[in-house]
Design a protein around this motif. Structure first.
Motif, PDB file in Angstrom:
ATOM      1  N   LEU A 129       0.829  -1.198   0.000  1.00  0.00           N
ATOM      2  CA  LEU A 129       0.000   0.000   0.000  1.00  0.00           C
ATOM      3  C   LEU A 129       0.869   1.257   0.000  1.00  0.00           C
ATOM      4  N   TYR A 162       2.543   1.663  -3.425  1.00  0.00           N
ATOM      5  CA  TYR A 162       1.541   2.041  -4.432  1.00  0.00           C
ATOM      6  C   TYR A 162       1.217   3.538  -4.345  1.00  0.00           C
ATOM      7  N   VAL A 163       0.969   3.993  -3.120  1.00  0.00           N
ATOM      8  CA  VAL A 163       0.601   5.398  -2.907  1.00  0.00           C
ATOM      9  C   VAL A 163       1.792   6.318  -3.210  1.00  0.00           C
ATOM     10  N   PHE A 193      -6.342  15.395   3.479  1.00  0.00           N
ATOM     11  CA  PHE A 193      -6.704  14.368   4.458  1.00  0.00           C
ATOM     12  C   PHE A 193      -7.889  14.835   5.317  1.00  0.00           C
ATOM     13  N   ILE A 242     -13.944   5.852   3.260  1.00  0.00           N
ATOM     14  CA  ILE A 242     -12.952   5.168   4.093  1.00  0.00           C
ATOM     15  C   ILE A 242     -11.689   4.892   3.277  1.00  0.00           C
ATOM     16  N   ALA A 243     -11.859   4.485   2.027  1.00  0.00           N
ATOM     17  CA  ALA A 243     -10.705   4.252   1.150  1.00  0.00           C
ATOM     18  C   ALA A 243      -9.921   5.553   0.931  1.00  0.00           C
ATOM     19  N   ASP A 244     -10.634   6.666   0.768  1.00  0.00           N
ATOM     20  CA  ASP A 244      -9.965   7.958   0.550  1.00  0.00           C
ATOM     21  C   ASP A 244      -9.178   8.409   1.779  1.00  0.00           C
ATOM     22  N   VAL A 245      -9.799   8.243   2.958  1.00  0.00           N
ATOM     23  CA  VAL A 245      -9.092   8.635   4.186  1.00  0.00           C
ATOM     24  C   VAL A 245      -7.842   7.764   4.345  1.00  0.00           C
ATOM     25  N   LEU A 246      -7.994   6.457   4.089  1.00  0.00           N
ATOM     26  CA  LEU A 246      -6.844   5.546   4.172  1.00  0.00           C
ATOM     27  C   LEU A 246      -5.748   5.975   3.194  1.00  0.00           C
ATOM     28  N   TYR A 247      -6.152   6.306   1.976  1.00  0.00           N
ATOM     29  CA  TYR A 247      -5.179   6.735   0.955  1.00  0.00           C
ATOM     30  C   TYR A 247      -4.333   7.916   1.453  1.00  0.00           C
ATOM     31  N   LEU A 260      -3.991   9.010   4.509  1.00  0.00           N
ATOM     32  CA  LEU A 260      -3.233   8.673   5.718  1.00  0.00           C
ATOM     33  C   LEU A 260      -1.910   7.997   5.319  1.00  0.00           C
ATOM     34  N   LEU A 285       0.438  10.653   4.124  1.00  0.00           N
ATOM     35  CA  LEU A 285       1.058  11.327   5.276  1.00  0.00           C
ATOM     36  C   LEU A 285       2.148  10.464   5.909  1.00  0.00           C
TER      37      LEU A 285
END
Lengths: 97, 97, 97, 97
Positions: B10, B13-14, B31, B66-71, B73, B76
């Protein structure tokens, strides 16, 4: 917890600790509280000291706060029946089309 | 992205998509924007419709947010050189002592 | 609403519109949603255009989002029986001692 | 500060204390930190104890956190040249049309 940490393992791990459906709002408020602490740590830019002992060093650092925000985000995913791996793959595939 | 999704995969990827050190504040504000949208979706409790087509269904749902917040995070974590797997394992071990 | 706007007038005004004790969590989530939109607008730095017509110009601007966050903060103060004027004066006097 | 507290008085008061244009991001992060603490206090529902002494009683209460969030929201308004009274009146008039 052992390496490698997958999103699925993470969700199961967190579900064993915090997974009360009737505490939905408490978990959301805890999540926002942790986001506030992350903001404070990014502002202070207080990092993990690699010279310090491992267990203690993480307290009150940016690293710890990111872990805490992640923890409560996973709690929110769990109690809302969101499969993080599934949703992440789907979202990313969609963006790349 | 392929299963299983590990925290390390993850982060890599990000990092390929959003990893500009000079945009630290922009990512933080993005975020917080996503946290706000997650709040909206939890309030509305708008879920993924399993009957709907996969790609479209995720738009404007709790799952997507939730996926967007995880992305973000993970963004960050990356720009602050935080190893999510390492920090999560350490934090959890510490809590369980 | 007429000038000058005092904190007391603001609390009374908002209480007439949004003051349902049983919607405490909804208001909090709405507040966080507005904080997210404020974050978005600060990032974009989209201001009120003084050349534009007054009523329309405010939509989707930093100015509007600050007003929205203030509105829901006052809702939270009201439903938690917090007197903003009293608490602000007390807090500031305390800081200056 | 003396009663009645108007939005204009509040903005002037805060401007004398925190008004550094180059600290825009620090103020935003401080604002988010205070939002997190407000979340914590709403969750705990820890109020001002009227029996307690005034100055001390406000520490670590929901009342204090609302005052803190208001304080930093006013800072954000100031450094972004937003006139709270003007923008609030405009917004509310617009909503009621």
């Amino acid at each position: 917890m052992k390496q490698p940490v997958t999103l699925q393992k993470l969700q199961k791990y967190v579900a064993k600790r915090d997974n009360k459906k009737n505490k939905k709002m408490d978990y959301f408020m805890k999540f926002i509280e942790e986001v506030g602490e992350l903001s404070e740590m990014i502002k202070k830019d207080k990092r993990l000291d690699p010279e310090d002992e491992r267990a203690k060093a993480i307290k009150n650092t940016l690293d710890e706060e990111i872990a805490d925000v992640l923890y409560y985000l996973v709690v929110l995913a769990n109690i809302n029946d969101v499969d993080l791996e599934d949703v992440f793959i789907r979202k990313m595939d969609y963006k790349e089309k």
